[in-house]
Design a protein around this motif. Structure first.
Motif, mmCIF file in Angstrom:
data_model
loop_
_atom_site.group_PDB
_atom_site.id
_atom_site.type_symbol
_atom_site.label_atom_id
_atom_site.label_comp_id
_atom_site.label_asym_id
_atom_site.label_seq_id
_atom_site.Cartn_x
_atom_site.Cartn_y
_atom_site.Cartn_z
ATOM 1 N N GLU A 4 0.881 -1.162 0.000
ATOM 2 C CA GLU A 4 0.000 0.000 0.000
ATOM 3 C C GLU A 4 0.923 1.218 0.000
ATOM 4 O OE1 GLU A 4 -2.847 2.279 3.089
ATOM 5 O OE2 GLU A 4 -3.119 0.113 2.966
ATOM 6 N N ILE A 5 1.075 1.834 -1.160
ATOM 7 C CA ILE A 5 2.015 2.947 -1.313
ATOM 8 C C ILE A 5 1.228 4.235 -1.456
ATOM 9 C CG2 ILE A 5 3.871 3.931 -2.719
ATOM 10 C CD1 ILE A 5 4.410 1.017 -3.682
ATOM 11 N N ARG A 6 1.626 5.237 -0.687
ATOM 12 C CA ARG A 6 0.991 6.556 -0.803
ATOM 13 C C ARG A 6 2.072 7.593 -1.077
ATOM 14 N NH1 ARG A 6 1.765 9.719 3.615
ATOM 15 N NH2 ARG A 6 2.413 8.654 5.509
ATOM 16 N N ARG A 7 1.658 8.676 -1.696
ATOM 17 C CA ARG A 7 2.565 9.787 -1.976
ATOM 18 C C ARG A 7 2.274 10.895 -0.991
ATOM 19 N NH1 ARG A 7 0.551 11.339 -6.156
ATOM 20 N NH2 ARG A 7 0.177 13.525 -5.769
ATOM 21 N N ASP A 8 3.304 11.410 -0.363
ATOM 22 C CA ASP A 8 3.183 12.511 0.588
ATOM 23 C C ASP A 8 3.910 13.711 -0.020
ATOM 24 O OD1 ASP A 8 3.396 14.355 2.664
ATOM 25 O OD2 ASP A 8 3.897 12.852 4.171
ATOM 26 N N ASP A 9 3.159 14.556 -0.729
ATOM 27 C CA ASP A 9 3.765 15.712 -1.404
ATOM 28 C C ASP A 9 4.367 16.700 -0.417
ATOM 29 O OD1 ASP A 9 3.277 14.926 -4.041
ATOM 30 O OD2 ASP A 9 1.250 15.751 -3.998
ATOM 31 N N GLU A 10 3.758 16.819 0.741
ATOM 32 C CA GLU A 10 4.259 17.760 1.742
ATOM 33 C C GLU A 10 5.666 17.385 2.204
ATOM 34 O OE1 GLU A 10 2.598 19.069 5.967
ATOM 35 O OE2 GLU A 10 1.154 19.330 4.324
ATOM 36 N N GLU A 11 5.904 16.090 2.385
ATOM 37 C CA GLU A 11 7.222 15.608 2.820
ATOM 38 C C GLU A 11 8.128 15.281 1.638
ATOM 39 O OE1 GLU A 11 8.491 15.332 5.955
ATOM 40 O OE2 GLU A 11 6.673 16.333 6.651
ATOM 41 N N GLY A 12 7.567 15.206 0.429
ATOM 42 C CA GLY A 12 8.349 14.854 -0.740
ATOM 43 C C GLY A 12 8.815 13.411 -0.691
ATOM 44 N N ARG A 13 7.843 12.502 -0.514
ATOM 45 C CA ARG A 13 8.227 11.092 -0.444
ATOM 46 C C ARG A 13 7.056 10.179 -0.769
ATOM 47 N NH1 ARG A 13 9.951 9.878 5.678
ATOM 48 N NH2 ARG A 13 11.815 10.652 4.668
ATOM 49 N N PHE A 14 7.425 8.989 -1.206
ATOM 50 C CA PHE A 14 6.490 7.881 -1.329
ATOM 51 C C PHE A 14 6.707 7.035 -0.082
ATOM 52 C CE2 PHE A 14 7.109 9.244 -5.648
ATOM 53 C CZ PHE A 14 5.875 9.085 -6.248
ATOM 54 N N VAL A 15 5.618 6.528 0.492
ATOM 55 C CA VAL A 15 5.697 5.778 1.741
ATOM 56 C C VAL A 15 4.912 4.474 1.604
ATOM 57 C CG1 VAL A 15 5.202 5.817 4.215
ATOM 58 C CG2 VAL A 15 5.805 7.943 3.042
ATOM 59 N N ALA A 16 5.540 3.384 2.048
ATOM 60 C CA ALA A 16 4.879 2.083 2.071
ATOM 61 C C ALA A 16 5.071 1.475 3.452
ATOM 62 C CB ALA A 16 5.474 1.162 1.011
ATOM 63 N N HIS A 20 7.844 -3.727 9.840
ATOM 64 C CA HIS A 20 8.886 -3.202 10.722
ATOM 65 C C HIS A 20 9.114 -1.697 10.589
ATOM 66 C CE1 HIS A 20 9.789 -7.519 10.177
ATOM 67 N NE2 HIS A 20 9.892 -7.442 11.493
ATOM 68 N N GLY A 21 8.185 -0.979 10.011
ATOM 69 C CA GLY A 21 8.342 0.475 9.835
ATOM 70 C C GLY A 21 7.893 0.868 8.449
ATOM 71 N N ALA A 22 8.424 1.962 7.958
ATOM 72 C CA ALA A 22 8.026 2.455 6.640
ATOM 73 C C ALA A 22 9.185 2.377 5.660
ATOM 74 C CB ALA A 22 7.540 3.894 6.735
ATOM 75 N N ALA A 23 8.875 1.888 4.466
ATOM 76 C CA ALA A 23 9.805 1.970 3.350
ATOM 77 C C ALA A 23 9.513 3.304 2.663
ATOM 78 C CB ALA A 23 9.598 0.812 2.389
ATOM 79 N N THR A 24 10.553 4.016 2.247
ATOM 80 C CA THR A 24 10.350 5.342 1.673
ATOM 81 C C THR A 24 11.219 5.572 0.447
ATOM 82 O OG1 THR A 24 12.040 6.322 3.103
ATOM 83 C CG2 THR A 24 9.758 6.391 3.902
ATOM 84 N N LEU A 25 10.743 6.459 -0.404
ATOM 85 C CA LEU A 25 11.518 6.991 -1.507
ATOM 86 C C LEU A 25 11.339 8.504 -1.431
ATOM 87 C CD1 LEU A 25 11.634 5.837 -5.199
ATOM 88 C CD2 LEU A 25 11.548 8.239 -4.583
ATOM 89 N N ASP A 26 12.430 9.215 -1.165
ATOM 90 C CA ASP A 26 12.386 10.673 -1.041
ATOM 91 C C ASP A 26 12.663 11.324 -2.386
ATOM 92 O OD1 ASP A 26 11.921 10.476 1.675
ATOM 93 O OD2 ASP A 26 14.020 10.707 2.215
ATOM 94 N N TYR A 27 11.924 12.390 -2.681
ATOM 95 C CA TYR A 27 12.113 13.108 -3.938
ATOM 96 C C TYR A 27 12.006 14.610 -3.711
ATOM 97 C CZ TYR A 27 7.002 13.603 -4.054
ATOM 98 O OH TYR A 27 5.706 13.910 -3.753
ATOM 99 N N GLU A 54 9.598 -2.589 -5.652
ATOM 100 C CA GLU A 54 8.183 -2.283 -5.884
ATOM 101 C C GLU A 54 7.896 -0.805 -5.630
ATOM 102 O OE1 GLU A 54 3.716 -3.699 -4.521
ATOM 103 O OE2 GLU A 54 5.409 -5.021 -4.116
ATOM 104 N N LEU A 55 8.500 -0.256 -4.609
ATOM 105 C CA LEU A 55 8.335 1.162 -4.294
ATOM 106 C C LEU A 55 8.870 2.034 -5.433
ATOM 107 C CD1 LEU A 55 7.507 3.233 -2.087
ATOM 108 C CD2 LEU A 55 9.817 2.991 -1.164
ATOM 109 N N VAL A 56 10.054 1.711 -5.924
ATOM 110 C CA VAL A 56 10.653 2.483 -7.025
ATOM 111 C C VAL A 56 9.815 2.355 -8.289
ATOM 112 C CG1 VAL A 56 12.648 2.679 -8.560
ATOM 113 C CG2 VAL A 56 12.995 2.406 -6.094
ATOM 114 N N LEU A 57 9.390 1.156 -8.633
ATOM 115 C CA LEU A 57 8.578 0.968 -9.834
ATOM 116 C C LEU A 57 7.269 1.746 -9.742
ATOM 117 C CD1 LEU A 57 9.221 -2.815 -10.536
ATOM 118 C CD2 LEU A 57 10.178 -0.839 -11.765
ATOM 119 N N HIS A 58 6.668 1.768 -8.567
ATOM 120 C CA HIS A 58 5.450 2.552 -8.358
ATOM 121 C C HIS A 58 5.734 4.037 -8.613
ATOM 122 C CE1 HIS A 58 1.635 3.792 -6.490
ATOM 123 N NE2 HIS A 58 2.363 4.785 -5.994
#
Length: 94
Positions: A4-16, A20-27, A54-58
């Motif tokens: 379940e991946i969501r985009r958080d524009d305010e933080e500039g990241r994708f979060v899944a 054990h916590g959150a996987a993230t991709l910061d942009y 999967e996070l990067v491909l999303h």
């Protein structure tokens, strides 16, 4: 694994969220049509399960669907692009 991946524009990241916590991709935004995919993180206990890929491909799909180009500053993002033929179309030409 379906995340379940969501985009958080305010933080500039994708979060899944993971077990054990959150996987993230910061942009960050470079200009009007280019994003810098700066870094990725997957909790150590969740690594080697395909979560990062999967996070990067999303994030690449989202960029392409919305007309963005990306700069893969993160080495992991760059490797995912290189391992997935056809994904390089979204990479900004310098």
């Amino acid at each position: 694994m379906a995340l379940e991946i969501r985009r958080d524009d305010e933080e500039g990241r994708f979060v899944a969220p993971t077990e054990h916590g959150a996987a993230t991709l910061d942009y960050s935004k470079i200009d009007e049509d280019t994003l810098d995919y700066e870094s990725t993180f997957v909790p150590p206990e969740d690594r080697e399960q395909g979560i990062g890929e999967e996070l990067v491909l999303h994030a690449l799909d989202w960029a392409e669907e919305n007309g963005w180009r990306i700069v893969p500053s993160c080495p992991f993002v760059k490797r995912v692009v290189e391992r997935n033929p056809g994904r390089g179309e979204v990479v900004a030409r310098r």
